[in-house]
Scaffold this active site. Structure first.
Site, PDB file in Angstrom:
ATOM      1  N   ARG A 133       0.846  -1.177  -0.312  1.00 20.06           N
ATOM      2  CA  ARG A 133       0.075   0.070   0.207  1.00 20.06           C
ATOM      3  C   ARG A 133       0.471   0.921   0.056  1.00 20.06           C
ATOM      4  O   ARG A 133       1.636   1.348   1.004  1.00 20.06           O
ATOM      5  CB  ARG A 133      -0.846   0.048   1.063  1.00 20.06           C
ATOM      6  CG  ARG A 133      -1.970  -0.888   1.499  1.00 20.06           C
ATOM      7  CD  ARG A 133      -3.394  -0.741   2.907  1.00 20.06           C
ATOM      8  NE  ARG A 133      -2.479  -0.465   3.613  1.00 20.06           N
ATOM      9  CZ  ARG A 133      -3.427  -0.300   4.486  1.00 20.06           C
ATOM     10  NH1 ARG A 133      -4.526  -0.255   4.049  1.00 20.06           N
ATOM     11  NH2 ARG A 133      -3.581   0.376   5.869  1.00 20.06           N
TER      12      ARG A 133
ATOM     13  N   THR B  61      -1.789   7.802  -0.911  1.00 21.52           N
ATOM     14  CA  THR B  61      -2.946   6.926  -1.116  1.00 21.52           C
ATOM     15  C   THR B  61      -3.919   5.459  -0.844  1.00 21.52           C
ATOM     16  O   THR B  61      -4.847   5.964  -0.898  1.00 21.52           O
ATOM     17  CB  THR B  61      -2.074   7.290  -2.965  1.00 21.52           C
ATOM     18  OG1 THR B  61      -1.531   6.643  -3.064  1.00 21.52           O
ATOM     19  CG2 THR B  61      -2.524   8.487  -3.089  1.00 21.52           C
TER      20      THR B  61
ATOM     21  N   ASP C 192      -0.814  -4.315  12.289  1.00 18.62           N
ATOM     22  CA  ASP C 192      -0.521  -4.490  10.662  1.00 18.62           C
ATOM     23  C   ASP C 192      -0.117  -6.003  10.788  1.00 18.62           C
ATOM     24  O   ASP C 192       0.317  -6.368  11.041  1.00 18.62           O
ATOM     25  CB  ASP C 192       0.962  -3.796  10.431  1.00 18.62           C
ATOM     26  CG  ASP C 192       1.442  -4.050   8.971  1.00 18.62           C
ATOM     27  OD1 ASP C 192       1.450  -3.192   8.108  1.00 18.62           O
ATOM     28  OD2 ASP C 192       2.180  -5.055   8.768  1.00 18.62           O
TER      29      ASP C 192
ATOM     30  N   ASP D 154       3.495  -7.537   9.566  1.00 21.67           N
ATOM     31  CA  ASP D 154       4.740  -6.919  10.903  1.00 21.67           C
ATOM     32  C   ASP D 154       4.434  -8.397  11.905  1.00 21.67           C
ATOM     33  O   ASP D 154       5.109  -8.504  13.011  1.00 21.67           O
ATOM     34  CB  ASP D 154       4.423  -6.125  11.450  1.00 21.67           C
ATOM     35  CG  ASP D 154       4.959  -4.579  10.093  1.00 21.67           C
ATOM     36  OD1 ASP D 154       5.908  -5.277   9.277  1.00 21.67           O
ATOM     37  OD2 ASP D 154       4.774  -3.707  10.449  1.00 21.67           O
TER      38      ASP D 154
HETATM   39  C1  PRP Z   1      -1.292  -5.301   4.592  1.00 24.30           C
HETATM   40  C2  PRP Z   1      -2.174  -6.400   3.914  1.00 24.30           C
HETATM   41  C3  PRP Z   1      -3.133  -6.223   2.682  1.00 24.30           C
HETATM   42  C4  PRP Z   1      -3.418  -4.623   2.528  1.00 24.30           C
HETATM   43  C5  PRP Z   1      -5.270  -4.496   3.226  1.00 24.30           C
HETATM   44  O1  PRP Z   1      -0.294  -5.485   3.279  1.00 24.30           O
HETATM   45  O2  PRP Z   1      -1.308  -7.400   4.574  1.00 24.30           O
HETATM   46  O3  PRP Z   1      -2.491  -6.780   1.631  1.00 24.30           O
HETATM   47  O4  PRP Z   1      -2.161  -4.077   3.592  1.00 24.30           O
HETATM   48  O5  PRP Z   1      -5.121  -2.985   2.953  1.00 24.30           O
HETATM   49  P1  PRP Z   1      -6.417  -2.443   1.628  1.00 24.30           P
HETATM   50  O6  PRP Z   1      -7.160  -3.263   2.268  1.00 24.30           O
HETATM   51  O7  PRP Z   1      -5.975  -1.455   2.194  1.00 24.30           O
HETATM   52  O8  PRP Z   1      -5.097  -2.575   0.463  1.00 24.30           O
HETATM   53  P2  PRP Z   1       0.476  -3.969   3.638  1.00 24.30           P
HETATM   54  O9  PRP Z   1       0.015  -3.001   2.049  1.00 24.30           O
HETATM   55  O10 PRP Z   1       0.901  -3.409   4.577  1.00 24.30           O
HETATM   56  O11 PRP Z   1       1.891  -5.207   3.295  1.00 24.30           O
HETATM   57  P3  PRP Z   1       2.429  -5.751   3.761  1.00 24.30           P
HETATM   58  O12 PRP Z   1       1.356  -7.337   3.720  1.00 24.30           O
HETATM   59  O13 PRP Z   1       3.786  -6.393   2.754  1.00 24.30           O
HETATM   60  O14 PRP Z   1       2.904  -5.912   4.830  1.00 24.30           O
HETATM   61  N1  URA Z   2      -3.582  -3.768   6.596  1.00 28.51           N
HETATM   62  C1  URA Z   2      -3.140  -4.548   7.756  1.00 28.51           C
HETATM   63  O1  URA Z   2      -2.025  -4.853   7.912  1.00 28.51           O
HETATM   64  N2  URA Z   2      -3.553  -3.994   9.121  1.00 28.51           N
HETATM   65  C2  URA Z   2      -5.307  -2.743   8.708  1.00 28.51           C
HETATM   66  O2  URA Z   2      -5.452  -2.734   9.436  1.00 28.51           O
HETATM   67  C3  URA Z   2      -4.975  -2.528   7.554  1.00 28.51           C
HETATM   68  C4  URA Z   2      -4.497  -3.059   6.628  1.00 28.51           C
END
Ligand code: PRP
Ligand code: URA
Length: 209
Positions: A104, A108, A200, A203
């Site tokens: 993400r 934005t 998260d 994480d």
């Molecule tokens: C997190 C999660 C989803 C996304 C959801 O990923 O694992 O993929 O956010 O959010 P959305 O519905 O608003 O798109 P992140 O972008 O943090 O990446 P990561 O899994 O690599 O930590």
């Molecule tokens: N991605 C995450 O990992 N946690 C949230 O709450 C939203 C997006």
């Protein structure tokens, strides 16, 4: 409009509560996610097609059902999707696997793709998209756009937590794709995090913060 199913099984809800707790350590969080993914997997595969074949038991010949058609495909949205993938593969060891790398963009909250590798022949296989968090739904919508371009037609979305705003947006974008989740929480905060949520997911699975 396809349904959003909340898997309200007591074991799922109990494990989810443990995952939400701020003091749950990484190893425990990962283990719980794996356990929940087995239970979500049970629910999301409920309507897989079966066909009868003739087999021999030690006592008799019988007609007995097995899964019909081509092997299912599990597609993990990196990186948190891999936390669900592990348990699902235990349940369905012959499944084909794809990965879509999305992060993400912090300002934005748009989903930015950095990796895409899925099996060639998606068109006649059931496909499960795996991502624990459906927040704004940008990531899940983008992932499904891409796998539809690649030919997938029978798609289900599996997550752990969803935000009501995200579910609405997802259903507008992909009205024929059912969602399976363990809970729909209250709302998104100004940073696009699910509240109360669990933080998260990436994480917490990998201990990166
Ligand atoms: C997190 C999660 C989803 C996304 C959801 O990923 O694992 O993929 O956010 O959010 P959305 O519905 O608003 O798109 P992140 O972008 O943090 O990446 P990561 O899994 O690599 O930590
Ligand atoms: N991605 C995450 O990992 N946690 C949230 O709450 C939203 C997006």
């Amino acid at each position: 409009m396809a349904k959003c199913t909340v898997v309200d099984h007591p074991l799922v809800q109990h494990k989810l509560t443990l995952m939400r707790r701020i003091d749950t350590p990484t190893a425990k969080f990962r283990q719980l996610l794996k356990e929940i993914s087995l239970l979500l997997g049970y629910e999301v595969t409920r309507n897989l097609r079966l066909e009868d074949s003739t087999i021999e038991t030690p006592l008799a010949t019988m007609r007995s059902p097995s899964l019909a058609g081509k092997k299912l495909v599990l597609i993990s949205i990196l990186r948190a999707g891999n936390g669900l993938l592990e348990g699902m593969l235990e349940l369905m060891p012959s499944a084909r696997v794809g990965h879509i790398g999305l992060y993400r963009e912090p300002q934005t909250l748009a989903a930015v793709e950095y990796y895409f590798k899925v099996p060639d022949d998606l068109s006649d296989r059931p496909v499960l998209i795996l991502d624990p968090m459906l927040a704004t739904a940008h990531s899940s919508i983008a992932a499904i756009d891409r796998i539809q371009e690649a030919g997938a037609r029978d798609i289900k979305m599996v997550c752990l937590l969803a935000a009501p705003e995200g579910v609405e947006k997802f259903q507008r974008a992909h009205p024929h794709v059912p969602i399976f989740t363990a809970a729909i929480d209250e709302h998104l905060n100004e940073h696009g995090y699910i509240v109360p949520g669990l933080g998260d997911a990436g994480d917490r699975i990998y201990g990166t913060k």
